[in-house]
Design an enzyme around this catalytic site. Structure first.
Site, PDB file in Angstrom:
ATOM      1  N   GLU A   1       0.831  -1.209   0.000  1.00  0.00           N
ATOM      2  CA  GLU A   1       0.000   0.000   0.000  1.00  0.00           C
ATOM      3  C   GLU A   1       0.864   1.256   0.000  1.00  0.00           C
ATOM      4  O   GLU A   1       0.636   2.174  -0.769  1.00  0.00           O
ATOM      5  CB  GLU A   1      -0.947  -0.004   1.201  1.00  0.00           C
ATOM      6  CG  GLU A   1      -1.915   1.159   1.204  1.00  0.00           C
ATOM      7  CD  GLU A   1      -2.950   1.078   2.316  1.00  0.00           C
ATOM      8  OE1 GLU A   1      -3.552   2.120   2.627  1.00  0.00           O
ATOM      9  OE2 GLU A   1      -3.157  -0.016   2.873  1.00  0.00           O
TER      10      GLU A   1
ATOM     11  N   ARG B   1      -7.484   2.552  13.529  1.00  0.00           N
ATOM     12  CA  ARG B   1      -8.409   1.427  13.335  1.00  0.00           C
ATOM     13  C   ARG B   1      -8.346   0.450  14.503  1.00  0.00           C
ATOM     14  O   ARG B   1      -9.339  -0.224  14.803  1.00  0.00           O
ATOM     15  CB  ARG B   1      -8.125   0.706  12.010  1.00  0.00           C
ATOM     16  CG  ARG B   1      -9.232  -0.259  11.623  1.00  0.00           C
ATOM     17  CD  ARG B   1      -9.056  -0.812  10.227  1.00  0.00           C
ATOM     18  NE  ARG B   1      -9.590   0.033   9.196  1.00  0.00           N
ATOM     19  CZ  ARG B   1     -10.822  -0.087   8.678  1.00  0.00           C
ATOM     20  NH1 ARG B   1     -11.656  -0.994   9.153  1.00  0.00           N
ATOM     21  NH2 ARG B   1     -11.214   0.700   7.708  1.00  0.00           N
TER      22      ARG B   1
ATOM     23  N   GLU C   1     -10.932  -8.392   4.379  1.00  0.00           N
ATOM     24  CA  GLU C   1     -10.312  -8.397   5.700  1.00  0.00           C
ATOM     25  C   GLU C   1     -11.097  -9.117   6.794  1.00  0.00           C
ATOM     26  O   GLU C   1     -10.495  -9.794   7.635  1.00  0.00           O
ATOM     27  CB  GLU C   1     -10.052  -6.944   6.126  1.00  0.00           C
ATOM     28  CG  GLU C   1      -8.971  -6.281   5.304  1.00  0.00           C
ATOM     29  CD  GLU C   1      -8.861  -4.790   5.607  1.00  0.00           C
ATOM     30  OE1 GLU C   1      -7.814  -4.373   6.116  1.00  0.00           O
ATOM     31  OE2 GLU C   1      -9.828  -4.068   5.323  1.00  0.00           O
TER      32      GLU C   1
END
Length: 765
Positions: A237, A315, A718
């Site tokens: 990423e 997160r 995920e």
């Protein structure tokens, strides 16, 4: 508009499957070499923290076949590749912050010459004190960003109301991505001094931005192209940026193509992993097993630079209560700077670490409350209308998935069978654990929840589509093709998905956060619908009707008007539209509605929707050797209305096994000097076919709830990984059955070595 795919469209195979099997799929190393290509290799630091006091590149530079040896002072732009924070030099200037940090870049006629030249570089580094433990980093004030916090209710005044209070510590290690295709890039000069970069990346725009920054060029002068990548799991990423920037810098300076494909050894020791965490928790219950209060403090091991650590940390907070409603919560997270390679995104993006800690708290409390962990889990499942610690109201399927799980799988009978087996066996013990999950879908940074799609219908009726989605084995290209096939009612071979390219689709969000199919699929749906509306006007103009509001359908290559066949074919319609100068192209933009978050208040609505599910895992532990087998994983999973059950099933199975690997055999080990010791597949073990569960049984959740996913098909990238957490607690329960006097220590992964130590009460665990 609620669109449900036909059965034939829903059961479509991956559009890449034939080329994959035949070896025709194009990856970075399949791109034909251009004459004059230079091969790159970096010379890196062998010290985790220190000052460069000598750097002599003369012998390497003079080696035959070497064209350039670049150091930080040769960078034509800014020596910086930090995405969130500008704290990560592309190449070390004076200070090195981790073993594997690039110091020099060799450009040579071959990979072997480049490797030989690196060995000729003479570098002396004055070593400083290194930090590898996040708790020590926190004590020394070494933080990447200020600490973050969520508060719900009032824990302080609630503790006195709790009948039972438990405290503990949980540690969870990192995980190596181990994608099949290693990091790499191939930069090529193009007309006008511009550069084209082929990159193995999940974020083409992130690469484009990093290359522009390092070279000093503008973004429109950089073209990034990605046909597909051989796995990413989050590791590409942001961390793909460095290798693309190095290659592009070499091309910018030499005017020649530059390629760098990392060896497996380089990839493992130079790149960041899943973030290790250490955490302290305190949890309070009433006499009915309801959790009244929960306090948790996370110490995240970010590594030497921010990379994506701040977002991963956030997160973790978002998922700190998993699938449970807890009315009073304080969750604090510290982003700790250590002298390890910068850790980065990994499937789940910090959420699994937060979920693991609450499950540890429940596991420690259960025996002291004389109950099963599943009793506590079931009693505290979040329901629709309950509030998450970050302020979003739940649209919950947690209780529904648990109920359907119990209806399908007899949990009580499973536990009785385990208890009976353990009574009859001395040296083999079974363990059982239930794992509910709740995972939010969307980027938690609101501005990233946008995507674009460019759709062309050619005059022969075929369709070409470009989006910002990167195909990395998750089947996103197939799902996007399904959207177009559904809207235009075309066979899949009429549709082509082009490579992801920053000149066709600009300002892309990375393919991450399980949001790729939703974002890019919805942009594609919008583009196709816009073209279809224009085509309807063409039908009116050529059909024998004066009714402007007629119901027009395109079905299997024919046009229907008010449910009657018109004899107008798809091909004829497209040809007529072109004759009438009707646009057969559309560039659509989709932005996820109603997502927002205010960090000054710690409240908002960050997720488009949540994915729920419930699993049970059973293991058998060999109490003589410490080995174990995973008997089965049984799951009821919230697909929504799956648009491709075959692809989704593969994603769920893969996620489960990857989660199991993280919880069991995969143990990233750095020594106290910051050197990676698990630096090869002989010392770092991933699950093989023998380590996978003997049985994986996945049942779709039956639901009629609508959601904001593409075609009602919820994300599956995920969430399934979190089912792997149950394996840890199943092993722990088996150990407790063998030796109930062993204190419960929450320290993942549970490798066979750790299991053996725990079985016999070792304090070295």
């Amino acid at each position: 508009l609620k669109l449900i795919l036909s059965k034939s469209k829903r059961n479509m195979r991956s559009i890449d499957i034939h080329d994959h099997v035949k070896g025709r799929s194009i990856y970075l190393d399949d791109i034909p070499l251009i004459q004059g290509t230079l091969f790159a290799r970096v010379f890196t630091s062998n010290v985790a923290h220190g000052r460069i006091i000598k750097l002599d590149i003369s012998k390497a530079r003079d080696l035959e076949g070497v064209h350039k040896v670049l150091i930080s002072s040769d960078i034509t732009g800014i020596n910086q590749i930090g995405g969130i924070i500008d704290d990560e030099p592309l190449m070390a200037e004076n200070i090195v912050d981790f073993i594997g940090m690039p110091i020099a870049l060799v450009l040579a006629d071959s990979e072997s010459i480049a490797r030989k030249a690196c060995k000729l570089i003479d570098c002396k580094i004055e070593a400083f004190e290194e930090i590898t433990d996040p708790r020590i980093a926190y004590e020394k004030g070494a933080l990447i960003i200020p600490s973050k916090k969520f508060i719900l209710g009032d824990t302080e005044s609630t503790w006195s109301s709790c009948s039972h209070i438990f405290e503990g510590k949980a540690d969870i290690n990192g995980q190596e991505h181990l994608y099949i295709e290693t990091q790499g890039a191939y930069a090529q000069p193009v007309e006008g001094g511009k550069i084209k970069v082929y990159s193995s990346t999940q974020g083409p725009t992130a690469v484009q931005r990093a290359v522009a920054k390092v070279t000093g060029m503008e973004m429109h002068s950089i073209e990034v192209d990605v046909t597909r990548i051989g796995g990413g799991f989050g590791g590409k990423e942001d961390q793909a940026n460095a290798w693309a920037a190095l290659c592009a810098l070499g091309t910018h300076i030499t005017g020649r193509p530059v390629k760098y494909s990392l060896s497996r050894e380089e990839d493992i020791y130079m790149t960041g992993k899943r973030h290790p965490y250490s955490a302290d928790f305190k949890i309070g219950f009433d006499n009915k097993l309801k959790i009244l209060a929960y306090e948790v403090t996370f110490f995240q091991n970010a590594g030497a630079a921010a990379d994506l650590s701040p977002a991963v940390l956030e997160r973790t907070l978002f998922h700190c209560t998993n699938a449970y409603f807890i009315p009073n919560v304080i969750a604090i997270a510290h982003c700790c700077k250590t002298n390890l390679p910068p850790n980065t995104a990994f499937r789940g993006f910090g959420g699994p670490q937060g979920m693991f800690v609450i499950e540890c708290a429940i596991a420690i409390a259960a025996p002291k409350l004389n109950c099963k962990a599943s009793d506590i889990q079931k009693a505290n499942l979040i329901t629709t209308g309950d509030v998450f610690p970050y302020g979003q109201l739940a649209e919950s399927e947690a209780e529904t998935s648990w109920q359907q799980f119990e209806d399908r799988f007899d949990l009580k009978k499973m536990q009785q069978d385990v208890d009976q087996f353990n009574k009859e066996n001395i040296h083999l013990k079974k363990g059982l654990a239930v794992q509910p999950i709740c995972f939010g879908i969307s980027f938690t940074k609101t501005l990233m929840n946008q995507a674009r799609s460019l759709v062309h219908i050619y005059t022969d009726g075929s369709v070409g589509i470009t989006t910002g989605a990167v195909e990395m084995g998750q089947g996103v290209n197939t799902k996007i093709a399904q959207v177009a096939a559904h809207i235009f009612s075309l066979p899949i071979d009429k549709i082509r998905i082009y490579s992801t390219n920053t000149t066709r689709i600009a300002n892309t969000s990375p393919s991450a956060a399980s949001a790729t199919a939703d974002l890019n699929g919805k942009a594609t749906l919008m583009a196709c619908e816009a073209i279809k509306e224009r085509l309807k006007k063409v039908v009116i103009s050529i059909a024998d009707t004066k009714e402007q509001n007629s119901d027009i359908e395109i079905r299997d290559g024919l046009v229907f008007l008010d449910s009657l066949e018109t004899k107008i074919t798809w091909q004829e319609l497209i040809s007529k539209a072109f004759e009438q100068r009707v646009s057969l192209s559309e560039h659509a933009h989709y932005a996820t509605p109603d997502v927002h978050f205010d960090w000054s208040k710690g409240k908002g609505h960050p997720f488009s929707y949540h994915v729920y599910g419930t699993s049970v895992t059973q293991v058998t532990v060999d109490c003589i050797r410490g080995n174990y087998e995973i008997d089965f994983v049984k799951v009821v999973h919230d697909y929504g209305q799956s648009m491709n059950p075959m692809i989704d099933l593969g994603q769920i199975e893969g996620g489960i096994v990857q989660g199991i690997g993280w919880m069991t055999c995969e143990d990233v080990f750095y020594d106290e000097k910051g050197k990676l010791r698990s630096n090869a597949l002989s010392t770092y073990k991933i699950p093989d076919i023998y380590a996978a569960p003997k049985e994986i049984d996945i049942i779709p959740l039956i639901t009629d709830k609508e959601n904001l996913a593409i075609l009602q098909s919820k994300a599956v990238g995920e969430p399934p990984l979190m089912y792997g957490l149950g394996t840890y607690f199943a092993i722990e329960n088996a150990i407790q059955s063998f030796n109930p006097t062993v204190p419960r220590r929450m320290n993942a992964p549970y490798t066979p070595e750790k299991v053996l130590l725990a079985l016999y009460g070792s304090k070295d665990l």
